[in-house]
Design a protein around this motif. Structure first.
Motif, PDB file in Angstrom:
ATOM      1  N   HIS A  95      27.658   7.994  43.040  1.00 15.26           N
ATOM      2  CA  HIS A  95      28.447   9.237  43.014  1.00 15.26           C
ATOM      3  C   HIS A  95      27.671  10.270  42.200  1.00 15.26           C
ATOM      4  N   TRP A  96      27.409  11.438  42.801  1.00 11.30           N
ATOM      5  CA  TRP A  96      26.602  12.478  42.151  1.00 11.30           C
ATOM      6  C   TRP A  96      27.520  13.561  41.584  1.00 11.30           C
ATOM      7  N   CYS A 103      20.846  18.141  42.199  1.00  8.88           N
ATOM      8  CA  CYS A 103      20.412  17.181  43.221  1.00  8.88           C
ATOM      9  C   CYS A 103      19.053  17.600  43.763  1.00  8.88           C
ATOM     10  N   LYS A 104      18.892  18.883  44.052  1.00 11.48           N
ATOM     11  CA  LYS A 104      17.624  19.395  44.562  1.00 11.48           C
ATOM     12  C   LYS A 104      16.522  19.284  43.510  1.00 11.48           C
ATOM     13  N   LEU A 105      16.838  19.657  42.268  1.00 11.95           N
ATOM     14  CA  LEU A 105      15.834  19.612  41.199  1.00 11.95           C
ATOM     15  C   LEU A 105      15.388  18.185  40.921  1.00 11.95           C
ATOM     16  N   ASN A 106      16.328  17.261  40.916  1.00 16.60           N
ATOM     17  CA  ASN A 106      15.985  15.867  40.634  1.00 16.60           C
ATOM     18  C   ASN A 106      15.048  15.302  41.694  1.00 16.60           C
ATOM     19  N   GLY A 107      15.343  15.575  42.963  1.00 20.04           N
ATOM     20  CA  GLY A 107      14.463  15.113  44.027  1.00 20.04           C
ATOM     21  C   GLY A 107      13.097  15.765  43.971  1.00 20.04           C
ATOM     22  N   THR A 108      13.064  17.044  43.620  1.00 15.25           N
ATOM     23  CA  THR A 108      11.795  17.759  43.533  1.00 15.25           C
ATOM     24  C   THR A 108      10.927  17.223  42.413  1.00 15.25           C
ATOM     25  N   VAL A 109      11.523  16.947  41.250  1.00 13.16           N
ATOM     26  CA  VAL A 109      10.772  16.429  40.106  1.00 13.16           C
ATOM     27  C   VAL A 109      10.199  15.057  40.417  1.00 13.16           C
ATOM     28  N   ASN A 110      10.939  14.240  41.177  1.00 13.59           N
ATOM     29  CA  ASN A 110      10.426  12.916  41.549  1.00 13.59           C
ATOM     30  C   ASN A 110       9.076  13.020  42.237  1.00 13.59           C
ATOM     31  N   PHE A 111       8.987  13.891  43.233  1.00 15.18           N
ATOM     32  CA  PHE A 111       7.748  14.006  43.997  1.00 15.18           C
ATOM     33  C   PHE A 111       6.729  14.905  43.317  1.00 15.18           C
ATOM     34  N   LEU A 112       7.189  15.805  42.453  1.00 12.48           N
ATOM     35  CA  LEU A 112       6.252  16.588  41.650  1.00 12.48           C
ATOM     36  C   LEU A 112       5.446  15.670  40.743  1.00 12.48           C
ATOM     37  N   ASN A 113       6.108  14.672  40.186  1.00 10.15           N
ATOM     38  CA  ASN A 113       5.415  13.679  39.368  1.00 10.15           C
ATOM     39  C   ASN A 113       4.375  12.919  40.177  1.00 10.15           C
ATOM     40  N   LEU A 114       4.748  12.515  41.392  1.00  9.42           N
ATOM     41  CA  LEU A 114       3.818  11.786  42.256  1.00  9.42           C
ATOM     42  C   LEU A 114       2.575  12.616  42.546  1.00  9.42           C
ATOM     43  N   THR A 171      24.063  17.677  49.100  1.00  5.96           N
ATOM     44  CA  THR A 171      25.179  16.833  48.669  1.00  5.96           C
ATOM     45  C   THR A 171      26.276  16.870  49.726  1.00  5.96           C
ATOM     46  N   GLU A 172      27.003  15.781  49.808  1.00  3.34           N
ATOM     47  CA  GLU A 172      28.139  15.713  50.734  1.00  3.34           C
ATOM     48  C   GLU A 172      29.200  14.818  50.126  1.00  3.34           C
ATOM     49  N   SER A 173      30.432  15.226  50.256  1.00  4.14           N
ATOM     50  CA  SER A 173      31.542  14.518  49.620  1.00  4.14           C
ATOM     51  C   SER A 173      32.335  13.715  50.630  1.00  4.14           C
ATOM     52  N   TYR A 174      32.713  12.501  50.205  1.00  2.00           N
ATOM     53  CA  TYR A 174      33.609  11.634  50.952  1.00  2.00           C
ATOM     54  C   TYR A 174      34.743  11.247  50.021  1.00  2.00           C
ATOM     55  N   THR A 178      30.666  11.867  45.888  1.00  2.00           N
ATOM     56  CA  THR A 178      29.693  12.859  46.341  1.00  2.00           C
ATOM     57  C   THR A 178      28.318  12.218  46.343  1.00  2.00           C
ATOM     58  N   ILE A 179      27.629  12.297  47.468  1.00  2.00           N
ATOM     59  CA  ILE A 179      26.324  11.661  47.629  1.00  2.00           C
ATOM     60  C   ILE A 179      25.232  12.712  47.651  1.00  2.00           C
ATOM     61  N   CYS A 180      24.119  12.412  46.963  1.00  2.00           N
ATOM     62  CA  CYS A 180      22.916  13.260  46.965  1.00  2.00           C
ATOM     63  C   CYS A 180      21.915  12.607  47.912  1.00  2.00           C
ATOM     64  N   TYR A 181      21.513  13.313  48.968  1.00  2.00           N
ATOM     65  CA  TYR A 181      20.685  12.700  50.000  1.00  2.00           C
ATOM     66  C   TYR A 181      19.785  13.758  50.647  1.00  2.00           C
ATOM     67  N   ASN A 182      18.935  13.307  51.577  1.00  2.00           N
ATOM     68  CA  ASN A 182      18.045  14.203  52.315  1.00  2.00           C
ATOM     69  C   ASN A 182      18.708  14.620  53.617  1.00  2.00           C
ATOM     70  N   ASN A 183      19.089  15.881  53.721  1.00  2.00           N
ATOM     71  CA  ASN A 183      19.721  16.403  54.923  1.00  2.00           C
ATOM     72  C   ASN A 183      18.656  17.110  55.759  1.00  2.00           C
ATOM     73  N   TYR A 184      17.893  16.335  56.506  1.00  2.00           N
ATOM     74  CA  TYR A 184      16.746  16.885  57.220  1.00  2.00           C
ATOM     75  C   TYR A 184      17.145  17.819  58.367  1.00  2.00           C
ATOM     76  N   ALA A 185      18.360  17.711  58.864  1.00  2.00           N
ATOM     77  CA  ALA A 185      18.793  18.556  59.984  1.00  2.00           C
ATOM     78  C   ALA A 185      19.657  19.725  59.531  1.00  2.00           C
TER      79      ALA A 185
END
Length: 361
Positions: A95-96, A103-114, A171-174, A178-185
């Motif tokens: 749950h986010w 959510c966006k910043l956290n995902g960005t920092v993950n790959f910025l580190n890589l 993010t999307e809520s059920y 609330t889930i943080c995920y990649n919404n490619y579409a």
């Protein structure tokens, strides 16, 4: 590090695998393991990399080596500083509570580190190659200012490669979750064939681009550099002796990075197979469900290993026990004298010649 393309895909995978009580227990164990690994990586990563930043950035005289290691430490420190968000996300059973921006910043920092880490290692490899193969040129042109400029270019390039993660994270809520995920579409429609096709295409493109630019290409460059370096050191025992310590430190950091990140990239490629209708099976779902958490944990561990490597490879173990952490790190980061060994040898010979003349007098 969530690589799933949509909540619909996640739910389908979980439903297919949750039929087995064994897998349910295994999944729970992996969840606990991930929390423990993330916690250890966060504590040791923040403390260790913070110490390296303090020593290399404020307690030592600047040289090219400190610039490289400082940038590696900053990348790892930034990543581990954001880890409490991922820990909270997992602890709350995915749950986010932090909102879409985080959510966006956290995902960005993950790959910025890589990307920042791997391309800093590329810069270090090229720098070592130039220092050993062209020592005279390096002595003239290799300096802190140019290393700093190169580091800025690395960060700019890493940020540009990380921006798609900022764009696609959503993010999307059920109900209360609330889930943080990649919404490619950029859509919550999971039944429209065109939307599904677009989602799968972008997911494949992102994965292949990340594997190529974040792993295969940079490590090919590093492998080429160190192949040439090893060949040169074998032909020059004096040079090998003088460059031994910094070479061991850098080579071990690169090998560790490879071992930590290679399984993750391999698993992301395997994950793409689930989009193939002919490859759907419980075995594939089980491999992905177990493999991704384990390889993600391994990738996260890398961010807290570098400070340990600086200490335990820079000096003999007995010497490290007797020295303070500051002295150990200073000895690791000291600029080696590869660029000036020829000049030093020439100076020593001149001194011996002068001494012989004085004796003759």
């Amino acid at each position: 590090m969530d690589t799933n393309g949509s909540i619909h895909q996640i739910n389908n995978t979980q439903e297919s695998m949750s039929s087995s009580d064994y897998y349910a227990n295994l999944k729970k164990s992996l969840h606990i393991l991930s929390l423990c690994v993330f916690g250890v990586a966060c504590v040791f990563g923040v403390f260790g990399n913070g110490l390296v930043i303090w020593v290399a950035g404020f307690r030592m005289k600047k040289n090219v080596n400190t610039v490289w290691f400082l940038n590696l430490a900053v990348a790892d420190f930034l990543f581990t500083a954001f880890l409490p968000l991922s820990i909270t996300y997992q602890a709350l059973n995915f749950h986010w509570p932090f909102g879409k921006l985080m959510c966006k910043l956290n995902g960005t920092v993950n790959f910025l580190n890589l990307y920042a880490s791997v391309y800093t290692l590329v810069a270090i490899s090229v720098d070592r190659l130039v220092s050993i193969v062209w020592p005279v040129w390096a002595q003239i042109h290799r300096n802190v200012r140019k290393a700093s400029y190169m580091s800025l270019c690395v960060w700019a390039f890493a940020l540009s490669l990380s921006l798609p993660s900022f764009v696609f994270r959503d993010t999307e809520s059920y109900g209360d979750i609330t889930i943080c995920y990649n919404n490619y579409a950029f859509s919550n429609n999971y039944t429209n064939p065109d939307v599904i096709q677009l989602r799968h295409f972008r997911h494949r493109s992102m994965t292949i681009t990340r594997v190529l630019l974040g792993f295969i290409i940079p490590f090919s460059v590093m492998l080429s550099c160190y192949s040439i370096i090893i060949h040169r050191l074998r032909n020059s025992p004096t040079l090998a002796k003088r460059s031994g310590r910094p070479f061991r430190v850098i080579a071990t950091i690169i090998i560790t990075f490879f071992l930590c990140w290679a399984p993750f990239h391999i698993m992301t490629i395997v994950e793409l197979k689930r989009f193939d209708p002919d490859s759907q099976s419980e075995t594939l779902a089980l491999v992905i469900g177990i493999g991704l958490p384990l390889t993600t944990c391994l990738a996260y561990i890398n961010s807290c290993l570098n400070p340990v490597l600086y200490i335990f490879i820079g000096q003999d173990f007995k010497d490290k026990i007797c020295k303070s952490i500051l002295k150990v790190l200073e000895s690791v980061f000291q600029e080696d004298e590869i660029n000036t060994y020829t000049k030093s040898t020439s100076t020593s010979e001149n001194k011996r010649s002068d001494h012989n003349i004085e004796l003759q007098k």
